[in-house]
Scaffold this motif. Sequence first.
Motif, PDB file in Angstrom:
ATOM      1  N   HIS A   1      55.040 112.072  64.589  1.00 26.92           N
ATOM      2  CA  HIS A   1      55.492 111.785  65.953  1.00 26.92           C
ATOM      3  C   HIS A   1      56.557 112.803  66.380  1.00 26.92           C
ATOM      4  CE1 HIS A   1      53.363 108.056  65.401  1.00 26.92           C
ATOM      5  NE2 HIS A   1      53.795 107.540  66.533  1.00 26.92           N
ATOM      6  N   ASP A   2      56.802 112.864  67.672  1.00 25.15           N
ATOM      7  CA  ASP A   2      57.977 113.550  68.209  1.00 25.15           C
ATOM      8  C   ASP A   2      58.874 112.489  68.830  1.00 25.15           C
ATOM      9  OD1 ASP A   2      57.624 116.299  67.659  1.00 25.15           O
ATOM     10  OD2 ASP A   2      56.134 116.444  69.276  1.00 25.15           O
ATOM     11  N   VAL A   3      60.137 112.501  68.465  1.00 31.03           N
ATOM     12  CA  VAL A   3      61.097 111.582  69.069  1.00 31.03           C
ATOM     13  C   VAL A   3      61.637 112.258  70.330  1.00 31.03           C
ATOM     14  CG1 VAL A   3      63.221 110.264  68.745  1.00 31.03           C
ATOM     15  CG2 VAL A   3      61.671 110.650  66.807  1.00 31.03           C
ATOM     16  N   VAL A   4      61.319 111.675  71.468  1.00 30.26           N
ATOM     17  CA  VAL A   4      61.695 112.261  72.758  1.00 30.26           C
ATOM     18  C   VAL A   4      62.927 111.524  73.273  1.00 30.26           C
ATOM     19  CG1 VAL A   4      60.931 112.708  75.119  1.00 30.26           C
ATOM     20  CG2 VAL A   4      59.295 112.874  73.220  1.00 30.26           C
TER      21      VAL A   4
ATOM     22  N   VAL B   1      47.647 112.572  85.895  1.00 26.94           N
ATOM     23  CA  VAL B   1      48.490 111.385  85.738  1.00 26.94           C
ATOM     24  C   VAL B   1      47.988 110.629  84.517  1.00 26.94           C
ATOM     25  CG1 VAL B   1      49.271 109.242  86.806  1.00 26.94           C
ATOM     26  CG2 VAL B   1      48.851 111.250  88.208  1.00 26.94           C
ATOM     27  N   HIS B   2      48.900 110.247  83.636  1.00 25.73           N
ATOM     28  CA  HIS B   2      48.466 109.685  82.359  1.00 25.73           C
ATOM     29  C   HIS B   2      49.509 108.690  81.866  1.00 25.73           C
ATOM     30  CE1 HIS B   2      45.480 110.044  79.189  1.00 25.73           C
ATOM     31  NE2 HIS B   2      46.456 109.904  78.308  1.00 25.73           N
TER      32      HIS B   2
ATOM     33  N   ARG C   1      49.515 113.818  68.287  1.00 23.05           N
ATOM     34  CA  ARG C   1      48.159 114.077  68.774  1.00 23.05           C
ATOM     35  C   ARG C   1      47.852 113.317  70.064  1.00 23.05           C
ATOM     36  NH1 ARG C   1      43.670 110.601  66.045  1.00 23.05           N
ATOM     37  NH2 ARG C   1      44.805 108.702  65.630  1.00 23.05           N
ATOM     38  N   SER C   2      48.809 112.597  70.615  1.00 24.71           N
ATOM     39  CA  SER C   2      48.512 111.849  71.847  1.00 24.71           C
ATOM     40  C   SER C   2      48.579 112.774  73.060  1.00 24.71           C
ATOM     41  CB  SER C   2      49.476 110.671  72.014  1.00 24.71           C
ATOM     42  OG  SER C   2      50.731 111.109  72.471  1.00 24.71           O
ATOM     43  N   HIS C   3      47.707 112.492  74.020  1.00 23.44           N
ATOM     44  CA  HIS C   3      47.674 113.280  75.251  1.00 23.44           C
ATOM     45  C   HIS C   3      48.951 113.048  76.055  1.00 23.44           C
ATOM     46  CE1 HIS C   3      45.905 115.711  78.286  1.00 23.44           C
ATOM     47  NE2 HIS C   3      45.730 114.736  79.157  1.00 23.44           N
ATOM     48  N   THR C   4      49.441 111.805  76.023  1.00 24.46           N
ATOM     49  CA  THR C   4      50.681 111.495  76.752  1.00 24.46           C
ATOM     50  C   THR C   4      51.818 112.384  76.268  1.00 24.46           C
ATOM     51  OG1 THR C   4      49.949 109.199  76.957  1.00 24.46           O
ATOM     52  CG2 THR C   4      52.288 109.634  77.341  1.00 24.46           C
ATOM     53  N   ARG C   5      51.932 112.526  74.955  1.00 29.26           N
ATOM     54  CA  ARG C   5      53.008 113.371  74.391  1.00 29.26           C
ATOM     55  C   ARG C   5      52.901 114.798  74.926  1.00 29.26           C
ATOM     56  NH1 ARG C   5      52.528 118.211  71.416  1.00 29.26           N
ATOM     57  NH2 ARG C   5      54.320 118.480  70.050  1.00 29.26           N
TER      58      ARG C   5
ATOM     59  N   THR D   1      54.571 106.586  81.342  1.00 31.19           N
ATOM     60  CA  THR D   1      53.692 107.291  82.285  1.00 31.19           C
ATOM     61  C   THR D   1      54.248 108.662  82.609  1.00 31.19           C
ATOM     62  OG1 THR D   1      54.804 106.196  84.127  1.00 31.19           O
ATOM     63  CG2 THR D   1      52.735 105.215  83.374  1.00 31.19           C
ATOM     64  N   VAL D   2      53.339 109.549  83.022  1.00 30.62           N
ATOM     65  CA  VAL D   2      53.733 110.940  83.268  1.00 30.62           C
ATOM     66  C   VAL D   2      52.782 111.563  84.288  1.00 30.62           C
ATOM     67  CG1 VAL D   2      52.333 111.741  81.290  1.00 30.62           C
ATOM     68  CG2 VAL D   2      54.246 113.148  82.101  1.00 30.62           C
TER      69      VAL D   2
END
Length: 171
Positions: free
Chosen positions: A129-132, A32-33, A57-61, A25-26
């Motif tokens: 992907h991005d590895v966070v 808020v997503h 392409r995810s909004h969360t990212r 979550t963020v």
Amino acid sequence: MVSGVDPESYKSSLRKFASGITIVTVASNGDVHGMTATSFASVSLDPPLILVSLEKRSHTRNLVLASRSFAVNVLDANQESLARDFAKRGEKIFSGIECRRSASGAPLIAGCLAWLECDITDVVPGGDHDVVIAKVVASETRDGVPLIYYERAYRVLEQSANPQSPAAPPE
Ligand SMILES: Cc1cc2nc3c(=O)[nH]c(=O)nc-3n(C[C@H](O)[C@H](O)[C@H](O)COP(=O)(O)O)c2cc1C
């Protein structure tokens, strides 16, 4: 080596890896997503670092990279419907879900097994992907039964006859 592997064989192999399920979550600029994610993993104990791999392409990212902070909510077996809802694209409806807020404003969903509040230290591109990688700045747990994902199905952990026997990593 992944290069040249048959895509179906690759995906079949990934499905053999059972995992817990999280909702990342963020909060960013009043938005808020969150999203269902199984890519959560520990990276380091000292300093305390974790990773999540978020589809580009995810909004969360996008919101996680903008905020630089996020929360990982580790789901309880009772929370399958949340896992399904947060795996859908588009707006995520938090009204009706009991939440507290992390220091950064990210929702901490009631009834989870663990909550980790995280500040980004590195973002490593990984294909689509991005590895966070992020430092855990606060965490909490409660007792319960974890929700499991295996072979594209939500499952509940079968209780071992002798739960004390599994090998534990060194403290
Ligand atoms: C069990 C499960 C695990 C998932 N794990 C991840 C993950 O680790 N990383 C990821 O980017 N997407 C993952 N997804 C897909 C996202 O939840 C899905 O794309 C979501 O719609 C993204 O929402 P958003 O674009 O609103 O952020 C997973 C989906 C399911 C059902």
